[in-house]
Each structure stands twice: as C-alpha cells, then as structure tokens.
Enzyme design. Structure first.
Site, PDB file in Angstrom:
ATOM      1  N   GLU A  16       0.876  -1.129  -0.039  1.00 24.89           N
ATOM      2  CA  GLU A  16      -0.016  -0.191  -0.188  1.00 24.89           C
ATOM      3  C   GLU A  16       1.054   1.391   0.051  1.00 24.89           C
ATOM      4  O   GLU A  16       0.379   1.989  -0.598  1.00 24.89           O
ATOM      5  CB  GLU A  16      -0.867   0.136   1.140  1.00 24.89           C
ATOM      6  CG  GLU A  16      -2.111  -0.953   1.185  1.00 24.89           C
ATOM      7  CD  GLU A  16      -2.479  -1.192   2.413  1.00 24.89           C
ATOM      8  OE1 GLU A  16      -3.338  -2.235   2.477  1.00 24.89           O
ATOM      9  OE2 GLU A  16      -2.617  -0.558   3.494  1.00 24.89           O
ATOM     10  N   CYS A 114      -7.098   0.762   3.684  1.00 25.46           N
ATOM     11  CA  CYS A 114      -6.915  -0.338   4.456  1.00 25.46           C
ATOM     12  C   CYS A 114      -7.482  -0.255   6.105  1.00 25.46           C
ATOM     13  O   CYS A 114      -8.443   0.338   6.164  1.00 25.46           O
ATOM     14  CB  CYS A 114      -5.555  -0.737   4.507  1.00 25.46           C
ATOM     15  SG  CYS A 114      -5.571  -2.793   4.731  1.00 25.46           S
ATOM     16  N   HIS A 139     -10.728  -1.501   4.944  1.00 27.40           N
ATOM     17  CA  HIS A 139     -10.574  -3.049   4.811  1.00 27.40           C
ATOM     18  C   HIS A 139     -11.824  -3.932   5.660  1.00 27.40           C
ATOM     19  O   HIS A 139     -12.363  -3.261   6.413  1.00 27.40           O
ATOM     20  CB  HIS A 139      -9.366  -3.730   5.818  1.00 27.40           C
ATOM     21  CG  HIS A 139      -8.965  -4.894   5.165  1.00 27.40           C
ATOM     22  ND1 HIS A 139      -9.571  -6.053   6.019  1.00 27.40           N
ATOM     23  CD2 HIS A 139      -8.207  -5.374   4.160  1.00 27.40           C
ATOM     24  CE1 HIS A 139      -9.118  -7.096   5.537  1.00 27.40           C
ATOM     25  NE2 HIS A 139      -8.347  -6.862   4.505  1.00 27.40           N
TER      26      HIS A 139
END
Lengths: 204, 204
Positions: A16, A114, A139
């Site tokens: 990421e 995330c 996420h």
C-alpha cells in the site's frame, strides 16, 4: 508541482505504501515519506533508520513526522497507509490525528487505505481524528468499527469531499490512480496507467 | 517452507519488488532480498546500505548477491524484478546470468517481470542468460528485442516449464499469486487473495 506526504511506520503494509508513493511520482507529484514513531514503545524517541514493514521489507523514510514541517501549508495531500501495527501506531499518534483534521479543514486532500485487526488505522484514522459522519470505506475486517460513525460504502475507492478512502493492497492501484487524477487531472491518470500494463478488463 | 530469493538494485521498480516479496511472504514463503551492485559503476565495490528504487523509494536489502549463498541449493525460486536501471544492472551482471541458468538447470523456479528501455532485464535476463527458445512475455517496450529469440506471448503471466515471466507493475499481483500457487498450491493462492480485497471482476 503538486506535493504529497505519505506516512510510514513499523508494520506499515509495504504494498500500500509503495504503490501509492510510486504511482504519485509517476503522476508528477513530489512525494515525501515521513516516519511515525510508536508512542507506546519505550524506544520511540530513538527513531530507527528504516521502517520494518508488515511482511519484512525495510524502507528508509525521507523524513520524520513533525507538525511544523508536515502540515497542509507544505503538502497538497496526506496519505495514511494500512498494515496492522503501522496502522495502530498512526491512528493513535496525536500528531497524526491533528494533521488529519488540519488537512481536512484546509481543504487539502487526505487519503486513507486499509485497516487493521485491532484499533488500527487506514480509514480508522478518520474515527480517531473525529471526522464528521460521511461516506467512507476500509478493509472489510474493521467495517463494524466504522459503520455507526460513518456512511460505510463497499466500493474500492470512496471520495467524500477531500477525504479519499480505500480497502486494501488489492485496491491500492485504483486508490493511487484516483489521487493522481484529483491532483493532476484525468488525462495524466490515463497517461501513467498505460505503461503499467494492467491485464485486459482490469476494472480501474 | 518454500524459499525465494528476490533481487534488488539501484533503479529497481519498487512496486514489482514489493508486491512480489510481500505476496510471497503472505503465501508462507521464506523470502530474502539480495542487492545486485552495478558492475559498470566505479563505486560498485562499495555496496550502498539501501537500494534507491526507480521512483525514489529506498529499500534495505536482506543480503548481497553472492554465488555461494544465492544458488538453487539454497532457494526454490529466483525473482528478477524490472525497473529501467535496476533491470540493466541485473541483466548485465555475470553472476545473475549464471544464477538464472543454474536455477533453470536445477529445475528450480525463475520469475522475471517487466523490462526496460535500453538493454535491461525483467524478461531480458532470459536473453542475456542465453535460455533456449520458449514462450515468454515482457514489458511491451522491449518486445522487439525478444520476439526473434523467444515465442513472444502477450499475456499477463506466461509459464514455460520452470520459467515464469510477466509484463509490468500492473501484472505484478497475478505474477506473485502465480508464484505462490506454483510453490504452495492453488488453495493457498485463494486463501491469501481474499483479504487483499481486489475490486469485483478483477481478472486474476
């Protein structure tokens, strides 16, 4: 030239971090990474020379977190990547929470991607920074920690005014390309996407 | 536990490196990165403490290239990422060429991704290592340097016996997931893919 500050800590998800940093540079953005120390660690005052990321890749930061030099007067975009421990370190750091609020209030962009299993960040920093109720994603594993305080959306990338949220390593490319589009335009996004050679029918 | 050696040099494409390294670790592979020095540089003997990658991310290698400790008796997979300058450094290094041949002859896996504008690697290491004519792919920009010596295929990932080739950052995820499948099985690939949260209809 637009500029971006990308945070990094021990335990940051290295895909990421790297996909966002690299894609922004390809887009023509001046990118700086800043190391966020773990304030719960006894050795926090001794900044390590490299961030040890979630799967063991060790990355040298360009600089260290500092409210004076990391504010919205210096950069157009603040990015907070995920990764369990890194996410927790960032979302619990008072300076990161303050930076998120300052960037939002200054109408600069904030990108979060995330999450984490316990208490972490990515989009959870939106909660610890006490942002108002608005659409966002994260996420899937931390959906239940966010869906009361925010309008939770299950899309790869969610744009809510100047807050851009995303879900995980698998959405890091559309997240980064969206940030390039917002900073540099739709045409630039298309220009840098082509030589990356995504498989046919990739939906971003 | 299967093991992999992932090469890195100044100028390596950091997304290709990181996506492969991280995804292999998620798959349960023991991964080691090895720094390849630029033999054309006057300072090659002085290994830098970090590889400066193609878009400025600086990554610390786990070890340094060494024929004794990097051979097919030590690892099940050798990975050569792309990135202009890093690719050139790797494909012109005699030890890398020898390692590619040794891994192929020992029936260990070799993975190559991407390419470079001049003389580089990714799949070009297949050429500098004088591998026999077989199906492969690469970044589209070096297709014309490969399509006489190999059966050039325009697919995101091409498997030819124990040689696995791929095209660029946009194919790094399917490349890495394929390597996990070959080392750890189809089920493991599916297990680690789900929490990465790829957008719906992503074709890998």
């Amino acid at each position: 030239m637009p500029s971006a500050l990308v945070l990094i800590a021990d335990g940051t998800e290295e895909m990421e971090f790297t996909i966002t940093y690299d894609t922004l540079v390809r887009g023509g953005v001046s990118v700086t990474s800043a190391f966020v120390p773990d304030i719960t660690s006894e050795t926090a005052a001794v900044s390590p020379p490299a961030a040890k990321c979630s799967r063991g890749v060790r990355i040298l930061p360009d600089t260290y977190l500092d409210l004076t030099h990391c504010g919205p007067d210096k950069y157009d975009l603040l990015v907070i990547p995920g990764g369990a421990k890194g996410a927790e370190t960032m979302s619990s750091h008072p300076s990161v929470q303050e930076l998120v609020r300052k960037y939002i209030e200054s109408n600069k962009l904030v990108g979060m991607i995330c999450a984490v299993t316990i208490g972490g960040t990515g989009s959870l920093a939106a909660k610890t920074s006490k942002l108002p109720k608005q659409p966002l994603t994260s996420h899937p594993s931390v959906k239940d920690q966010l869906d009361k305080d925010f309008e939770y959306v299950e899309e790869p990338v969610v744009i809510s005014k100047n807050l851009v949220t995303s879900r995980g390593p698998g959405t890091a490319f559309p997240f980064a390309l969206t940030l390039v589009e917002l900073l540099c335009g739709e045409e630039r996004r298309a220009e840098i996407r082509a030589p990356m050679v995504f498989p046919a029918n990739t939906p971003f």
